[in-house]
Motif scaffolding. Structure first.
Motif, PDB file in Angstrom:
ATOM      1  N   SER A 109       0.832  -1.207   0.000  1.00 41.40           N
ATOM      2  CA  SER A 109       0.000   0.000   0.000  1.00 41.40           C
ATOM      3  C   SER A 109       0.862   1.251   0.000  1.00 41.40           C
ATOM      4  CB  SER A 109      -0.925   0.008   1.223  1.00 41.40           C
ATOM      5  OG  SER A 109      -1.864  -1.057   1.146  1.00 41.40           O
ATOM      6  N   SER A 110       0.269   2.349  -0.437  1.00 36.55           N
ATOM      7  CA  SER A 110       0.992   3.620  -0.467  1.00 36.55           C
ATOM      8  C   SER A 110       0.005   4.769  -0.327  1.00 36.55           C
ATOM      9  CB  SER A 110       1.788   3.773  -1.768  1.00 36.55           C
ATOM     10  OG  SER A 110       0.941   3.640  -2.905  1.00 36.55           O
ATOM     11  N   SER A 111       0.523   5.922   0.116  1.00 37.85           N
ATOM     12  CA  SER A 111      -0.289   7.137   0.278  1.00 37.85           C
ATOM     13  C   SER A 111       0.551   8.339  -0.114  1.00 37.85           C
ATOM     14  CB  SER A 111      -0.752   7.298   1.734  1.00 37.85           C
ATOM     15  OG  SER A 111      -1.461   6.168   2.182  1.00 37.85           O
ATOM     16  N   ALA A 112      -0.052   9.313  -0.791  1.00 35.18           N
ATOM     17  CA  ALA A 112       0.633  10.551  -1.165  1.00 35.18           C
ATOM     18  C   ALA A 112       0.150  11.686  -0.273  1.00 35.18           C
ATOM     19  CB  ALA A 112       0.370  10.884  -2.629  1.00 35.18           C
ATOM     20  N   THR A 113       1.077  12.510   0.195  1.00 37.77           N
ATOM     21  CA  THR A 113       0.737  13.569   1.139  1.00 37.77           C
ATOM     22  C   THR A 113       0.983  14.985   0.625  1.00 37.77           C
ATOM     23  OG1 THR A 113       2.918  13.264   2.155  1.00 37.77           O
ATOM     24  CG2 THR A 113       1.069  12.101   3.176  1.00 37.77           C
ATOM     25  N   ALA A 114       1.815  15.153  -0.402  1.00 35.94           N
ATOM     26  CA  ALA A 114       2.091  16.512  -0.900  1.00 35.94           C
ATOM     27  C   ALA A 114       2.590  16.440  -2.328  1.00 35.94           C
ATOM     28  CB  ALA A 114       3.117  17.218  -0.016  1.00 35.94           C
ATOM     29  N   ILE A 115       2.336  17.514  -3.090  1.00 40.74           N
ATOM     30  CA  ILE A 115       2.788  17.635  -4.478  1.00 40.74           C
ATOM     31  C   ILE A 115       3.189  19.077  -4.726  1.00 40.74           C
ATOM     32  CG2 ILE A 115       0.406  18.034  -5.290  1.00 40.74           C
ATOM     33  CD1 ILE A 115       1.209  16.619  -7.910  1.00 40.74           C
ATOM     34  N   ASN A 116       4.252  19.276  -5.512  1.00 38.53           N
ATOM     35  CA  ASN A 116       4.627  20.637  -5.890  1.00 38.53           C
ATOM     36  C   ASN A 116       4.389  20.849  -7.375  1.00 38.53           C
ATOM     37  OD1 ASN A 116       6.844  19.448  -7.188  1.00 38.53           O
ATOM     38  ND2 ASN A 116       8.330  20.062  -5.622  1.00 38.53           N
ATOM     39  N   ASP A 117       4.718  22.042  -7.863  1.00 41.30           N
ATOM     40  CA  ASP A 117       4.427  22.381  -9.254  1.00 41.30           C
ATOM     41  C   ASP A 117       5.389  21.722 -10.234  1.00 41.30           C
ATOM     42  OD1 ASP A 117       2.400  23.890  -8.234  1.00 41.30           O
ATOM     43  OD2 ASP A 117       3.362  25.837  -8.572  1.00 41.30           O
ATOM     44  N   ARG A 118       6.431  21.076  -9.731  1.00 35.51           N
ATOM     45  CA  ARG A 118       7.369  20.331 -10.572  1.00 35.51           C
ATOM     46  C   ARG A 118       6.916  18.887 -10.773  1.00 35.51           C
ATOM     47  NH1 ARG A 118      12.777  21.179  -7.294  1.00 35.51           N
ATOM     48  NH2 ARG A 118      13.600  19.798  -8.920  1.00 35.51           N
ATOM     49  N   GLY A 119       5.771  18.537 -10.181  1.00 33.86           N
ATOM     50  CA  GLY A 119       5.267  17.179 -10.305  1.00 33.86           C
ATOM     51  C   GLY A 119       5.882  16.195  -9.344  1.00 33.86           C
ATOM     52  N   GLN A 120       6.719  16.667  -8.423  1.00 30.95           N
ATOM     53  CA  GLN A 120       7.256  15.785  -7.389  1.00 30.95           C
ATOM     54  C   GLN A 120       6.164  15.505  -6.361  1.00 30.95           C
ATOM     55  OE1 GLN A 120      10.557  18.481  -6.379  1.00 30.95           O
ATOM     56  NE2 GLN A 120      11.970  16.837  -6.932  1.00 30.95           N
ATOM     57  N   VAL A 121       6.035  14.261  -5.964  1.00 31.03           N
ATOM     58  CA  VAL A 121       5.030  13.831  -4.999  1.00 31.03           C
ATOM     59  C   VAL A 121       5.737  13.089  -3.871  1.00 31.03           C
ATOM     60  CG1 VAL A 121       2.945  12.452  -4.640  1.00 31.03           C
ATOM     61  CG2 VAL A 121       3.315  13.593  -6.838  1.00 31.03           C
ATOM     62  N   VAL A 122       5.361  13.364  -2.630  1.00 35.94           N
ATOM     63  CA  VAL A 122       5.916  12.631  -1.495  1.00 35.94           C
ATOM     64  C   VAL A 122       4.800  11.939  -0.733  1.00 35.94           C
ATOM     65  CG1 VAL A 122       7.976  14.046  -1.206  1.00 35.94           C
ATOM     66  CG2 VAL A 122       5.868  14.699  -0.031  1.00 35.94           C
ATOM     67  N   GLY A 123       5.180  10.906   0.000  1.00 38.54           N
ATOM     68  CA  GLY A 123       4.210  10.165   0.783  1.00 38.54           C
ATOM     69  C   GLY A 123       4.847   8.971   1.458  1.00 38.54           C
ATOM     70  N   ILE A 124       4.056   7.908   1.638  1.00 40.49           N
ATOM     71  CA  ILE A 124       4.510   6.749   2.385  1.00 40.49           C
ATOM     72  C   ILE A 124       4.260   5.470   1.600  1.00 40.49           C
ATOM     73  CG2 ILE A 124       4.178   7.852   4.627  1.00 40.49           C
ATOM     74  CD1 ILE A 124       1.539   6.338   4.914  1.00 40.49           C
ATOM     75  N   SER A 125       5.022   4.436   1.954  1.00 45.24           N
ATOM     76  CA  SER A 125       4.883   3.124   1.352  1.00 45.24           C
ATOM     77  C   SER A 125       5.065   2.085   2.450  1.00 45.24           C
ATOM     78  CB  SER A 125       5.940   2.939   0.250  1.00 45.24           C
ATOM     79  OG  SER A 125       5.913   1.633  -0.290  1.00 45.24           O
ATOM     80  N   GLY A 126       4.184   1.084   2.480  1.00 37.54           N
ATOM     81  CA  GLY A 126       4.284   0.062   3.517  1.00 37.54           C
ATOM     82  C   GLY A 126       3.219  -0.998   3.331  1.00 37.54           C
ATOM     83  N   ILE A 127       2.722  -1.529   4.446  1.00 34.16           N
ATOM     84  CA  ILE A 127       1.643  -2.515   4.396  1.00 34.16           C
ATOM     85  C   ILE A 127       0.312  -1.816   4.651  1.00 34.16           C
ATOM     86  CG2 ILE A 127       3.147  -4.406   5.094  1.00 34.16           C
ATOM     87  CD1 ILE A 127       1.976  -4.174   7.915  1.00 34.16           C
ATOM     88  N   CYS A 128      -0.779  -2.552   4.462  1.00 37.01           N
ATOM     89  CA  CYS A 128      -2.112  -1.973   4.628  1.00 37.01           C
ATOM     90  C   CYS A 128      -2.375  -1.571   6.079  1.00 37.01           C
ATOM     91  CB  CYS A 128      -3.161  -2.966   4.148  1.00 37.01           C
ATOM     92  SG  CYS A 128      -4.871  -2.464   4.445  1.00 37.01           S
ATOM     93  N   SER A 129      -2.093  -2.469   7.017  1.00 35.39           N
ATOM     94  CA  SER A 129      -2.246  -2.214   8.454  1.00 35.39           C
ATOM     95  C   SER A 129      -3.634  -1.645   8.754  1.00 35.39           C
ATOM     96  CB  SER A 129      -1.124  -1.303   8.933  1.00 35.39           C
ATOM     97  OG  SER A 129      -1.096  -1.179  10.329  1.00 35.39           O
ATOM     98  N   ASN A 130      -3.680  -0.490   9.453  1.00 35.75           N
ATOM     99  CA  ASN A 130      -4.950   0.161   9.791  1.00 35.75           C
ATOM    100  C   ASN A 130      -5.254   1.355   8.902  1.00 35.75           C
ATOM    101  OD1 ASN A 130      -5.425  -1.570  12.038  1.00 35.75           O
ATOM    102  ND2 ASN A 130      -3.995  -0.358  13.243  1.00 35.75           N
ATOM    103  N   ALA A 131      -4.471   1.535   7.850  1.00 31.35           N
ATOM    104  CA  ALA A 131      -4.608   2.679   6.941  1.00 31.35           C
ATOM    105  C   ALA A 131      -4.336   4.000   7.641  1.00 31.35           C
ATOM    106  CB  ALA A 131      -5.997   2.711   6.282  1.00 31.35           C
ATOM    107  N   VAL A 132      -3.621   3.936   8.762  1.00 28.93           N
ATOM    108  CA  VAL A 132      -3.234   5.154   9.498  1.00 28.93           C
ATOM    109  C   VAL A 132      -1.846   4.938  10.087  1.00 28.93           C
ATOM    110  CG1 VAL A 132      -3.770   6.733  11.373  1.00 28.93           C
ATOM    111  CG2 VAL A 132      -5.629   5.672  10.107  1.00 28.93           C
ATOM    112  N   GLY A 133      -0.817   5.555   9.511  1.00 32.17           N
ATOM    113  CA  GLY A 133       0.515   5.569  10.102  1.00 32.17           C
ATOM    114  C   GLY A 133       1.089   4.196  10.403  1.00 32.17           C
ATOM    115  N   GLY A 134       1.907   4.121  11.464  1.00 30.59           N
ATOM    116  CA  GLY A 134       2.515   2.871  11.870  1.00 30.59           C
ATOM    117  C   GLY A 134       3.313   2.226  10.759  1.00 30.59           C
TER     118      GLY A 134
END
Length: 392
Positions: A211-236
């Motif tokens: 699973s993965s989630s994106a948290t921010a994007i800039n005008d250059r098309g760079q995207v940041v976020g997280i990658s891991g297991i499904c878990s509870n779909a919240v952090g950890g």
């Protein structure tokens, strides 16, 4: 009216929301600016400011009286509040720094329908109560909220929007993932919505993750976020890795030694990233034991530490001048901080005038140095605040 005049001057001195100089960064002695603090209006209950753009728009959430229902809110120029509504359900919120300077706001809102799988989904960690309603990402523009599509599943979550009209977040697909912890059932992936209406692009996790989630994007098309297991779909362990996607390809940004809660929160146009990550030797590994971090292309990931005496911190917002804001805590005692030029400062020590409530956390900072977050009064009243740099 002073705040309105300041906001108008800021907009007049910008082009597409980008200041020509680091206004409001320091005073004549080279110290962090002092601030005039404004308590923002509320819909009747607790509130928080989570995003501020260069138009002087603050957005976040405000509870209705009784603190059982939360609404996404927009504050214009420090005094005029707009309830952004919902997608038919009870709750909505703007939870991340959005950073769009052209009138778009993104967040999450519940629909009128109940989740057929009984999931609590990511939104339940932020709303006052778990209602069982489906939650979707939204974009609000010109007075109208529209829901964003998923990858075939029921739920979604939107975080940030750039000036090209692209919004990021995460959305469920139809895969029943064995790494999910009940009541979570479906896998989810980071996505980019737009710029065309209902356009959606999936961003894959790192190899070996589900699973993965994106948290921010800039005008250059760079995207940041997280990658891991499904878990509870919240952090950890959902945030086993902090990542940056460029051209749809994820790269691991590294860690502070921990293997959970590695979470980017915001990014500027230069590609500087801030967030929080568990430190080494956290026991048990999934326990929240995070420090604020700054990642840059030149230096990689850097531990920003905490305010003196504190044990945990989170960096939540950053501007083009690489000023960072966030929260630093010892247990439940937390303080808003401003970090710049290698120094973390308690924002409460920089109040020059206005509200004297305790600044509990700072969630975002614009390119002129204005900050928003949440303050706590002596009676426990939690309110959104706007802190404006001042020479006083």
């Amino acid at each position: 009216m002073a705040a309105l005049a300041w906001g108008a001057a800021a907009c007049a001195g910008s082009r597409d929301g980008a200041p020509a100089a680091a206004a409001g960064a320091t005073n004549d002695q080279g110290e962090p600016s002092r601030y005039h603090v404004i308590k923002l209006p509320t819909l009747g209950g607790a509130s928080a400011g989570n995003s501020i753009n260069n138009l002087f728009w603050v957005s976040g959430q405000s509870n209705l009286a009784g603190d059982q229902i939360m609404r996404a809110s927009l504050w214009l120029f420090g005094f005029f509040q707009i309830d952004l509504g919902t997608l038919g359900g009870p709750n909505s919120a703007v939870l991340w720094p959005v950073k769009n300077n052209r009138g778009l706001i993104s967040g999450v809102a519940e629909t009128a329908d109940l989740d057929p799988l009984g999931e609590e989904w990511s939104c339940s960690a932020f709303f006052p109560t778990s209602t069982g309603h489906i939650c979707r990402g939204f974009v609000w523009e010109r007075g109208k909220m529209r829901g964003l599509p998923t990858l075939g599943g029921n739920n979604g979550f939107a975080t940030g929007t750039n000036n090209l009209g692209q919004t990021v977040g995460w959305a469920e697909n139809t895969v029943r993932d064995p790494t999910c912890n009940p009541p979570q059932v479906l896998q989810f992936r980071a996505v980019i919505w737009g710029p065309e209406r209902d356009q959606i692009q999936e961003l894959p996790p790192l190899r070996g993750d589900t699973s993965s989630s994106a948290t921010a994007i800039n005008d250059r098309g760079q995207v940041v976020g997280i990658s891991g297991i499904c878990s509870n779909a919240v952090g950890g362990f959902t945030a086993a890795h902090a990542v940056m996607w460029q051209n749809g390809v994820p790269t691991d940004l590294g860690s502070l030694g921990g293997i959970a809660w590695n979470t980017p929160m915001a990014m500027n146009q230069r590609g500087d990233v801030v967030g929080f990550a568990n430190v080494a030797n956290t026991s048990p590994p999934g326990h929240f034991n995070a420090h604020a971090f700054l990642w840059t292309q030149d230096d990689g990931i850097r531990d920003l530490g905490t305010l003196p005496g504190d044990l945990k911190s989170q960096a939540l917002g950053i501007n083009e001048q690489r000023q960072v804001v966030g929260i630093s805590c010892l247990g439940a005692a937390c303080r808003a901080f401003l970090w710049q030029d290698g120094v973390m400062t308690d924002l409460n020590d920089r109040i020059a005038s206005g509200s004297r409530d305790h600044l509990f956390f700072a969630n975002d900072i614009d390119d002129f140095g204005a900050i928003t977050g949440q303050s706590i009064s002596a009676t426990g009243d939690a309110r959104a605040f706007l802190a404006v740099p001042t020479e006083d």
